[in-house]
Design a protein around this motif. Structure first.
Motif, mmCIF file in Angstrom:
data_model
loop_
_atom_site.group_PDB
_atom_site.id
_atom_site.type_symbol
_atom_site.label_atom_id
_atom_site.label_comp_id
_atom_site.label_asym_id
_atom_site.label_seq_id
_atom_site.Cartn_x
_atom_site.Cartn_y
_atom_site.Cartn_z
ATOM 1 N N UNK A 34 0.798 -1.273 -0.005
ATOM 2 C CA UNK A 34 0.074 0.158 -0.027
ATOM 3 C C UNK A 34 0.809 1.213 0.033
ATOM 4 N N UNK A 35 0.229 2.611 0.459
ATOM 5 C CA UNK A 35 0.762 3.533 0.254
ATOM 6 C C UNK A 35 1.864 3.776 1.357
ATOM 7 N N UNK A 36 3.156 4.267 1.075
ATOM 8 C CA UNK A 36 4.366 4.374 1.705
ATOM 9 C C UNK A 36 4.479 6.096 2.350
ATOM 10 N N UNK A 37 4.151 6.596 1.388
ATOM 11 C CA UNK A 37 4.100 8.022 1.557
ATOM 12 C C UNK A 37 2.762 8.758 1.505
ATOM 13 N N UNK A 38 2.337 9.925 1.817
ATOM 14 C CA UNK A 38 1.149 10.648 1.440
ATOM 15 C C UNK A 38 1.082 11.989 1.594
ATOM 16 N N UNK A 39 0.184 12.892 0.979
ATOM 17 C CA UNK A 39 0.210 14.242 1.454
ATOM 18 C C UNK A 39 -1.244 14.269 2.196
ATOM 19 N N UNK A 40 -1.349 15.128 3.207
ATOM 20 C CA UNK A 40 -2.567 15.432 3.990
ATOM 21 C C UNK A 40 -2.621 16.934 4.014
ATOM 22 N N UNK A 41 -3.818 17.531 3.329
ATOM 23 C CA UNK A 41 -4.096 18.834 3.380
ATOM 24 C C UNK A 41 -3.575 19.634 2.232
ATOM 25 N N UNK A 42 -4.301 20.607 2.214
ATOM 26 C CA UNK A 42 -3.788 21.625 1.132
ATOM 27 C C UNK A 42 -2.395 22.221 1.227
#
Length: 235
Positions: A34-42
């Motif tokens: 699955x996802x190892x990195x991600x972005x949260x919010x604007x």
């Protein structure tokens, strides 16, 4: 929308088509579960070119591929991941398991990356795609981004070309935009002004289209095979 690996240009294209849709990037592999990195919010989404920060319960380090030494922020190397979702190995393939997982459970992704000082991950290229020019390693994706920025060029791909003295040299296959007549010399000069001397493109061939997979990945092997069999004549 979450995009993985090298989909920065795909994200830009979607943004132009769907201006009211928030598009963020992430990174993951089959081996990471699955996802190892991600972005949260604007605010995080404004880090253009990054695939975000590490996901919960995931560890990462950037490693020198030659020495195995962990590197500090802003230095590029191979991304290693460790966490509860990382696969345990390849069933029945001990050699493949040993090549991708070390004894402490670190997954060797094969991706050339770096973290900035704020923990955002940036993907540079695949290690196996690097062109070994003399004692240096040249990432094709970096040169391709420069070529795409040229208003005369519709598409481009960079591959290794055999050379007796340097072992390999960076060669560009270029698709001109309709009605444009940019020359090989102009392209070589355009790139040379923006990169270190060892990264310069030293050979250019013009083609009608860049071979790609259904997912949009450049089929470099086809270009390399064509180059070796035909002396890089026009496709």
């Amino acid at each position: 929308m979450i995009l993985a690996r090298f989909d920065y240009f795909a994200a830009v294209e979607h943004l132009l088509k769907f201006p009211n849709v928030e598009i963020v990037q992430g990174y993951g592999l089959t081996e990471s579960g699955g996802g190892a990195t991600r972005m949260l919010g604007p605010d995080e989404a404004k880090q253009h070119g990054s695939v975000g920060r590490l996901a919960e319960n995931m560890e990462a380090k950037i490693v020198d591929p030659s020495t195995g030494e962990a590197l500090p922020p802003a230095q590029g190397g191979e991304l290693w991941l460790r966490g509860p979702t990382i696969r345990k190995g390849c069933v029945g393939h001990d050699k493949a398991t040993a090549e991708t997982l070390d004894s402490e459970g670190w997954l060797k992704t094969g991706d050339l990356c770096y973290f900035d000082s704020d923990g955002f991950l940036y993907i540079v290229d695949r290690l196996k795609e690097l062109i070994k020019y003399k004692a240096y390693q040249v990432p094709p994706a970096e040169l391709e981004r420069l070529l795409h920025s040229n208003p005369e060029i519709a598409d481009a791909a960079v591959i290794p070309y055999p050379d007796e003295n340097a072992r390999k040299i960076p060669m560009a296959y270029v698709v001109r935009k309709p009605g444009r007549n940019v020359t090989a010399g102009q392209i070589i000069d355009f790139v040379a002004k923006q990169v270190a001397p060892y990264k310069k493109i030293r050979r250019v061939s013009f083609i009608n289209s860049i071979p790609k997979s259904p997912a949009g990945k450049i089929l470099r092997r086809e270009l390399v095979s064509h180059t070796l069999s035909s002396g890089s004549s026009k496709l």
